[in-house]
Design a protein around this motif. Sequence first.
Motif, short mmCIF file in Angstrom:
data_model
loop_
_atom_site.label_atom_id
_atom_site.label_comp_id
_atom_site.label_asym_id
_atom_site.label_seq_id
_atom_site.Cartn_x
_atom_site.Cartn_y
_atom_site.Cartn_z
N ASN A 180 0.40 -1.38 0.06
CA ASN A 180 -0.12 -0.28 -0.62
C ASN A 180 0.91 1.39 -0.24
O ASN A 180 0.30 2.47 -0.45
N LEU A 181 1.70 0.89 0.25
CA LEU A 181 2.64 2.58 0.98
C LEU A 181 3.92 2.09 -0.95
O LEU A 181 4.21 3.33 -0.92
N LEU A 182 4.03 1.69 -1.54
CA LEU A 182 5.04 1.61 -2.41
C LEU A 182 4.05 1.95 -3.82
O LEU A 182 2.80 2.07 -4.15
N SER A 183 4.53 3.29 -4.25
CA SER A 183 4.14 3.78 -5.54
C SER A 183 3.91 2.77 -6.67
O SER A 183 4.60 1.72 -6.95
N GLU A 184 3.12 3.80 -7.85
CA GLU A 184 2.31 2.33 -8.69
C GLU A 184 4.04 1.38 -8.95
O GLU A 184 3.99 0.35 -10.06
N LYS A 185 5.00 2.34 -9.98
CA LYS A 185 6.77 2.52 -10.43
C LYS A 185 7.52 2.19 -9.64
O LYS A 185 8.52 1.57 -9.37
N GLY A 186 7.20 2.01 -8.02
CA GLY A 186 8.25 1.56 -7.16
C GLY A 186 8.66 0.33 -7.19
O GLY A 186 8.49 -0.71 -7.63
N ARG A 187 9.98 0.29 -6.05
CA ARG A 187 10.86 -0.87 -6.36
C ARG A 187 10.84 -1.28 -4.71
O ARG A 187 11.21 -0.22 -3.21
N LEU A 188 10.56 -2.07 -4.36
CA LEU A 188 10.85 -2.72 -2.54
C LEU A 188 11.52 -3.61 -3.33
O LEU A 188 11.98 -4.39 -3.15
N ILE A 189 12.29 -3.69 -1.34
CA ILE A 189 13.83 -3.91 -1.29
C ILE A 189 13.95 -5.20 -0.70
O ILE A 189 13.43 -4.18 0.94
N ILE A 190 14.27 -6.24 -0.30
CA ILE A 190 13.89 -6.83 0.73
C ILE A 190 15.10 -7.62 0.98
O ILE A 190 15.96 -8.51 -0.21
N ALA A 191 16.28 -7.28 1.63
CA ALA A 191 17.07 -8.50 2.51
C ALA A 191 16.71 -9.24 3.80
O ALA A 191 16.72 -8.48 4.44
N VAL A 192 17.47 -10.59 3.52
CA VAL A 192 17.30 -11.43 4.41
C VAL A 192 17.98 -12.30 4.25
O VAL A 192 18.39 -13.08 2.72
N PRO A 193 18.14 -13.38 5.19
CA PRO A 193 18.84 -14.60 5.51
C PRO A 193 18.56 -15.63 4.56
O PRO A 193 16.96 -15.41 4.43
N ASN A 194 18.99 -16.45 4.83
CA ASN A 194 18.35 -17.60 3.72
C ASN A 194 18.76 -19.04 3.91
O ASN A 194 19.71 -19.56 3.41
N VAL A 206 -0.05 -10.47 -2.70
CA VAL A 206 -0.35 -8.60 -2.66
C VAL A 206 -0.06 -7.63 -4.31
O VAL A 206 -0.11 -7.59 -4.50
N ASP A 207 0.02 -9.06 -5.20
CA ASP A 207 -0.07 -8.67 -6.57
C ASP A 207 1.44 -7.69 -7.20
O ASP A 207 1.45 -7.16 -8.00
N MET A 208 2.28 -8.92 -5.99
CA MET A 208 4.12 -8.39 -6.33
C MET A 208 4.98 -9.22 -6.83
O MET A 208 5.00 -10.21 -6.52
N TYR A 262 16.00 -9.09 -2.68
CA TYR A 262 14.74 -8.96 -3.51
C TYR A 262 14.85 -8.15 -3.79
O TYR A 262 13.99 -7.17 -3.15
N LEU A 263 14.63 -7.80 -5.16
CA LEU A 263 13.93 -6.71 -5.63
C LEU A 263 12.81 -6.94 -6.54
O LEU A 263 12.77 -7.87 -7.29
N LEU A 264 11.46 -6.38 -5.72
CA LEU A 264 9.88 -6.92 -6.23
C LEU A 264 9.09 -5.65 -6.64
O LEU A 264 9.39 -4.28 -6.21
N LYS A 265 8.28 -6.00 -7.76
CA LYS A 265 7.57 -4.35 -7.69
C LYS A 265 6.04 -4.93 -8.08
O LYS A 265 6.02 -6.20 -8.18
N LYS A 266 5.10 -4.13 -8.32
CA LYS A 266 3.84 -4.61 -8.38
C LYS A 266 3.53 -5.17 -9.99
O LYS A 266 4.69 -4.88 -10.70
N GLN A 267 3.29 -5.91 -9.74
CA GLN A 267 2.43 -6.51 -11.62
C GLN A 267 1.58 -5.22 -12.01
O GLN A 267 1.20 -4.98 -11.48
#
Length: 285
Positions: free
Chosen positions: A173-187, A224-226, A280-285
Amino acid sequence: MNKKIDFYKNLEPFLECKDYTVSGELYHVKKNTEFDMLVTVPVPKNLGDYYKSENYISHTDSKKSVLDKVYQSLKNITLKRKLKLINSFGTSTKNILDVGAGTGDFLKVCKDNSWNVFGTEPDLDARNIAAKKEIILHEDLSKIKKSKFDVITLWHVLEHVENLQEYISELENLLSEKGRLIIAVPNYKSYDAKYYKQHWAAFDVPRHLWHFSQTSIPKLFSEVDMIVENTLPMKFDAYYVSLLSEKYKSGKMNPVKSFQKGFTSNLKAKDTNEYSSLIYLLKKQ
């Protein structure tokens, strides 16, 4: 997300881990096969108390121990890489939200490079340290007034959040339509995780509630359609995590062996892409 997901349903035994940072307590790490991720049980009711330690380095700028100095040295290098990554998106408005910003170093670098910075951090002491760097952090996302962001970053944060499903929805909800979400996590499927097993430092129970794989992140965010646009390695993590894991396993620092295991982990990941930590680089579909 439409339906409520019960991440604690039909869990399978995986291993038992010790809290090496604060309490010395034992916790079960169990597998959720539907999302190919691990879950820490039980979750302490007073979870915040498990962050109250000088050994919890992301909430301090300590340089007392050898591990502190290694962490701070690596942090300075990774900050430059993180800045390069967000600059590569080429956004014009440059509004960034860093969730779980710790002592504010990443946002300080962003601010110094013409980004409009916003951040959250639940730990009061860490927020106070950030404030001395002129980085004002809010306690949680509910305090954020800006409605949309071009970039949202969570550097080793998603594994800590209690209400995972709701949190993912809020990020979308906080991400703009063409924004990028960056998630870094252990594997947890990395070589160093498999080698150190219950001594693997990145399990970090009970602070890490979730332990993700390259299957779980795309599946969780598809709710959430990302989509995951790209996956990048965090190669330094293998060395730092191995150094800490070796201490947990043997009771003493073993820099040579730790370096060997970190190197082996990165070498094997060239073929498998199962690095110790992943971005992980994520974006909206």
